[in-house]
Write an enzyme that holds these catalytic residues in place. Structure first.
Site, short mmCIF file in Angstrom:
data_model
loop_
_atom_site.label_atom_id
_atom_site.label_comp_id
_atom_site.label_asym_id
_atom_site.label_seq_id
_atom_site.Cartn_x
_atom_site.Cartn_y
_atom_site.Cartn_z
N PRO A 56 0.78 -1.23 0.00
CA PRO A 56 0.00 0.00 0.00
C PRO A 56 0.82 1.30 0.00
O PRO A 56 0.25 2.38 0.07
CB PRO A 56 -0.77 -0.10 1.32
CG PRO A 56 0.22 -0.79 2.23
CD PRO A 56 0.99 -1.76 1.36
N TYR A 57 2.15 1.21 -0.05
CA TYR A 57 2.97 2.42 0.08
C TYR A 57 2.69 3.41 -1.05
O TYR A 57 2.50 4.61 -0.81
CB TYR A 57 4.45 2.07 0.11
CG TYR A 57 5.34 3.26 0.36
CD1 TYR A 57 5.41 3.83 1.63
CD2 TYR A 57 6.09 3.83 -0.66
CE1 TYR A 57 6.22 4.94 1.87
CE2 TYR A 57 6.90 4.94 -0.43
CZ TYR A 57 6.97 5.48 0.84
OH TYR A 57 7.76 6.58 1.06
N GLY A 58 2.66 2.91 -2.29
CA GLY A 58 2.41 3.81 -3.42
C GLY A 58 1.09 4.55 -3.30
O GLY A 58 1.05 5.79 -3.41
#
Length: 265
Positions: free
Chosen positions: A154-156
């Site tokens: 989920p970082y992006g």
């Protein structure tokens, strides 16, 4: 200049807090561990360490109130606190996961820290800045390629969301005296999110100190009124020269007062 830096105990946050404190700003840096925040702050001139979990509304309220009281106000907020892909996939550099393989709890933790955290801290600080007649917000971002890279859920999405949030914050605050700008390194950077042991051989990486010159400038008199800009740290000097050449700008230069951060302003 009185500055609150979230996530200031390591990486980009520590680099920015150190540069600001060295330039003469009053700095309060935060971390989830109050003890660690105090320990790190003790190594910087005049800095304060404050416990803050950006995911927790009550923690945010307490920390902002403490920083405001101890600094005598907050002129600039640097929203930097975040967690990376290691929290959901320790091998993300060598064995990326499809989004369907990401644990739901890990997804929520990253979004709550990297996106909701920016919102909660800014939401607590901005009314105080408006009442005081102005202030500055700098939200730390990443390169656009990181936002849609395979295996980066989920970082992006968290960073894409925080960048969209920043743009809307800037639109909402236009002409209020509170400015909002984005700052990003401009490439993969050596931080705890990207440990050296997983870095591909032969590839060059930026050091966190690249964030120092632009954050000091953004806190200076030269940056008064600068609003809704996306500044890439590795290209900062060129950005300044381009800005000076714009006919609609006053022409803030590379030297001079960019390092004049008078305490209490």
């Amino acid at each position: 200049m009185r500055v609150l830096v979230t996530g200031g105990t390591s990486g980009l946050g520590l680099a920015m807090a150190s540069a600001l404190a060295t330039a003469g700003a009053g700095v309060a840096l935060t971390g989830r561990s109050g003890h660690r925040a105090e320990s790190v702050a003790a190594g910087l001139p005049g800095a304060l360490g404050i416990e803050l979990d950006v995911r927790d509304e009550s923690s945010v309220a307490r920390a902002v109130d403490e920083a405001w009281t101890r600094l005598g106000g907050i002129d600039m907020l640097v929203n930097n606190a975040g967690i990376g892909m290691r929290t959901v996939n320790p091998r993300f550099m060598t064995h990326p996961q499809g989004f369907w393989e990401v644990p739901v709890g890990g997804f929520r933790a990253v979004i709550e820290t990297n996106l909701t955290g920016y919102f909660l801290v800014a939401r607590e600080v901005v009314p105080r800045m408006l009442a005081a007649g102005g202030g500055r917000i700098v939200n730390v971002s990443v390169s656009h390629t990181t936002m849609h890279r395979a295996g980066f859920v989920p970082y992006g999405p968290s960073r894409a969301g925080s960048e969209a949030l920043s743009r809307i914050m800037a639109a909402d605050l236009r002409d209020t005296g509170v400015t909002v700008n984005l700052l990003l390194p401009g490439g993969a950077t050596v931080t705890g999110m990207l440990p050296r042991e997983v870095m591909p051989e032969g590839r060059e990486f930026l050091e966190p100190a690249v964030m120092g010159p632009p954050i000091v400038w953004l806190a200076s008199d030269d940056a008064a009124g600068v609003h809704d800009e996306r500044i890439v740290a590795v290209d900062f000097e060129r950005w300044l020269l381009d800005r000076k050449a714009r006919p609609d700008r006053s022409g803030a230069g590379v030297g001079g007062s960019r390092r004049e951060l008078r305490a209490g302003r």
